[in-house]
Design a protein around this motif. Structure first.
Motif, short mmCIF file in Angstrom:
data_model
loop_
_atom_site.label_atom_id
_atom_site.label_comp_id
_atom_site.label_asym_id
_atom_site.label_seq_id
_atom_site.Cartn_x
_atom_site.Cartn_y
_atom_site.Cartn_z
N ILE A 1 3.77 0.32 -2.04
CA ILE A 1 5.05 -0.30 -2.41
C ILE A 1 5.80 0.64 -3.35
O ILE A 1 7.00 0.87 -3.19
CB ILE A 1 4.84 -1.69 -3.03
CG1 ILE A 1 4.37 -2.68 -1.95
CG2 ILE A 1 6.10 -2.19 -3.72
CD1 ILE A 1 3.90 -4.03 -2.49
N GLU A 2 5.10 1.21 -4.30
CA GLU A 2 5.71 2.16 -5.25
C GLU A 2 6.23 3.39 -4.50
O GLU A 2 7.33 3.87 -4.77
CB GLU A 2 4.68 2.56 -6.31
CG GLU A 2 5.23 3.42 -7.42
CD GLU A 2 6.26 2.71 -8.29
OE1 GLU A 2 7.16 3.41 -8.80
OE2 GLU A 2 6.18 1.48 -8.47
N LEU A 3 5.44 3.88 -3.55
CA LEU A 3 5.83 5.05 -2.74
C LEU A 3 7.10 4.77 -1.95
O LEU A 3 7.92 5.66 -1.73
CB LEU A 3 4.68 5.42 -1.79
CG LEU A 3 4.82 6.66 -0.95
CD1 LEU A 3 4.90 7.91 -1.82
CD2 LEU A 3 3.64 6.77 0.01
N GLY A 4 7.29 3.50 -1.54
CA GLY A 4 8.43 3.13 -0.72
C GLY A 4 9.67 2.70 -1.49
O GLY A 4 10.66 2.27 -0.88
N LYS A 5 9.65 2.84 -2.82
CA LYS A 5 10.84 2.44 -3.61
C LYS A 5 12.04 3.25 -3.14
O LYS A 5 11.94 4.42 -2.84
CB LYS A 5 10.58 2.66 -5.10
CG LYS A 5 9.65 1.60 -5.63
CD LYS A 5 9.96 1.21 -7.05
CE LYS A 5 9.19 -0.06 -7.35
NZ LYS A 5 8.84 -0.20 -8.70
N GLY A 6 13.19 2.57 -3.09
CA GLY A 6 14.41 3.21 -2.60
C GLY A 6 14.58 3.04 -1.09
O GLY A 6 15.51 3.59 -0.50
N ALA A 7 13.69 2.26 -0.47
CA ALA A 7 13.74 2.04 0.97
C ALA A 7 14.99 1.25 1.35
O ALA A 7 15.58 0.56 0.53
CB ALA A 7 12.50 1.25 1.41
N ALA A 8 15.35 1.34 2.61
CA ALA A 8 16.41 0.49 3.15
C ALA A 8 16.00 -0.97 2.96
O ALA A 8 14.81 -1.28 2.86
CB ALA A 8 16.63 0.80 4.63
N SER A 9 16.98 -1.86 2.92
CA SER A 9 16.70 -3.27 2.69
C SER A 9 15.88 -3.88 3.83
O SER A 9 15.80 -3.31 4.93
CB SER A 9 18.01 -4.05 2.56
OG SER A 9 18.62 -4.18 3.83
N PHE A 10 15.33 -5.05 3.57
CA PHE A 10 14.58 -5.78 4.59
C PHE A 10 15.47 -6.00 5.82
O PHE A 10 15.06 -5.72 6.94
CB PHE A 10 14.09 -7.13 4.02
CG PHE A 10 13.25 -7.90 4.98
CD1 PHE A 10 11.88 -7.75 4.99
CD2 PHE A 10 13.83 -8.79 5.89
CE1 PHE A 10 11.08 -8.46 5.89
CE2 PHE A 10 13.06 -9.50 6.79
CZ PHE A 10 11.68 -9.34 6.79
N GLY A 11 16.69 -6.47 5.60
CA GLY A 11 17.59 -6.75 6.72
C GLY A 11 17.93 -5.51 7.52
O GLY A 11 17.97 -5.56 8.76
N GLU A 12 18.16 -4.39 6.84
CA GLU A 12 18.46 -3.14 7.55
C GLU A 12 17.27 -2.69 8.39
O GLU A 12 17.44 -2.26 9.54
CB GLU A 12 18.85 -2.04 6.56
CG GLU A 12 20.19 -2.28 5.89
CD GLU A 12 20.43 -1.33 4.72
OE1 GLU A 12 21.58 -0.88 4.60
OE2 GLU A 12 19.49 -1.06 3.94
N GLN A 13 16.07 -2.81 7.83
CA GLN A 13 14.88 -2.42 8.60
C GLN A 13 14.62 -3.40 9.74
O GLN A 13 14.27 -2.99 10.85
CB GLN A 13 13.67 -2.33 7.68
CG GLN A 13 13.74 -1.17 6.70
CD GLN A 13 12.48 -1.06 5.88
OE1 GLN A 13 11.38 -1.03 6.42
NE2 GLN A 13 12.64 -0.99 4.57
N ALA A 14 14.80 -4.69 9.47
CA ALA A 14 14.55 -5.70 10.51
C ALA A 14 15.48 -5.51 11.70
O ALA A 14 15.10 -5.79 12.85
CB ALA A 14 14.69 -7.10 9.92
N ALA A 15 16.68 -5.02 11.45
CA ALA A 15 17.64 -4.80 12.54
C ALA A 15 17.16 -3.73 13.52
O ALA A 15 17.64 -3.67 14.66
CB ALA A 15 19.00 -4.41 11.96
#
Length: 181
Positions: free
Chosen positions: A125-139
């Motif tokens: 989770i720490e490594l993935g900080k700054g990731a696209a939002s849940f909604g952007e990824q879910a799309a």
């Protein structure tokens, strides 16, 4: 708001953690279509991890921690699981005991960080900080993506894998509320 033994957490915080974990999984090499062994029991971390696997478009191969060594080895071997996510340090030890029977097995990551022998979900989770939002990824998730392979109990022989797609889950979400009206 969800409340469990770890305290209270908002839905938004859980979705953000799932998005960050999905990115962390990608950073360690998980690709769409990869089969990921998931040897854990239901918990907040299980929900976040399952959502993250779907966002990463990986295929979850779940099994509860009550599963015997022989059964978990057979299921993960048959599924060709690479990365294996485990509930805690105790389950990590159990998985390591069957490593020689699961040639595809790669890294083992613990959901519960206490006494974890290696990498943890929290670290991802720490490594993935700054990731696209849940909604952007879910799309980016496609209806035909395989979400999970659930294995039967094997009461009539060897456990058999049942493939479920994102479309299968979407159908349930659409239909089930009508059944309870």
């Amino acid at each position: 708001m969800l409340e469990d033994t770890d305290g209270k957490v908002s839905r938004e915080a859980m979705l953000q953690q799932a998005a960050q974990l999905a990115e962390g999984l990608r950073q360690i090499g998980v690709k769409p279509g990869d089969r990921v062994g998931f040897f854990a029991d239901n918990s907040r971390r299980w929900i976040i991890t399952d959502l993250a696997l779907q966002l990463a478009r990986a295929i979850s191969v779940p099994r509860g921690t009550y599963t015997t060594q022989d059964e978990i080895a057979e299921i993960f071997r048959h599924a060709d699981a690479g990365l294996v996510l485990v509930h805690d340090a105790r389950r990590a030890e159990r998985i390591e005991e069957v490593r020689d029977r699961v040639p595809s097995m790669g890294e083992v990551v613990c959901l519960d960080p206490q006494d974890a022998p290696g990498r943890t979900v929290d670290a991802l989770i720490e490594l993935g900080k700054g990731a696209a939002s849940f909604g952007e990824q879910a799309a980016q998730v496609e209806a035909d993506d395989i979400a999970t392979i659930i294995y039967t109990s094997g009461t009539t022989g060897r456990p058999k894998g049942v493939v479920l797609t994102q479309a299968n889950f979407a159908h349930q979400v659409r239909v089930l509320p009508d059944l309870f009206e």
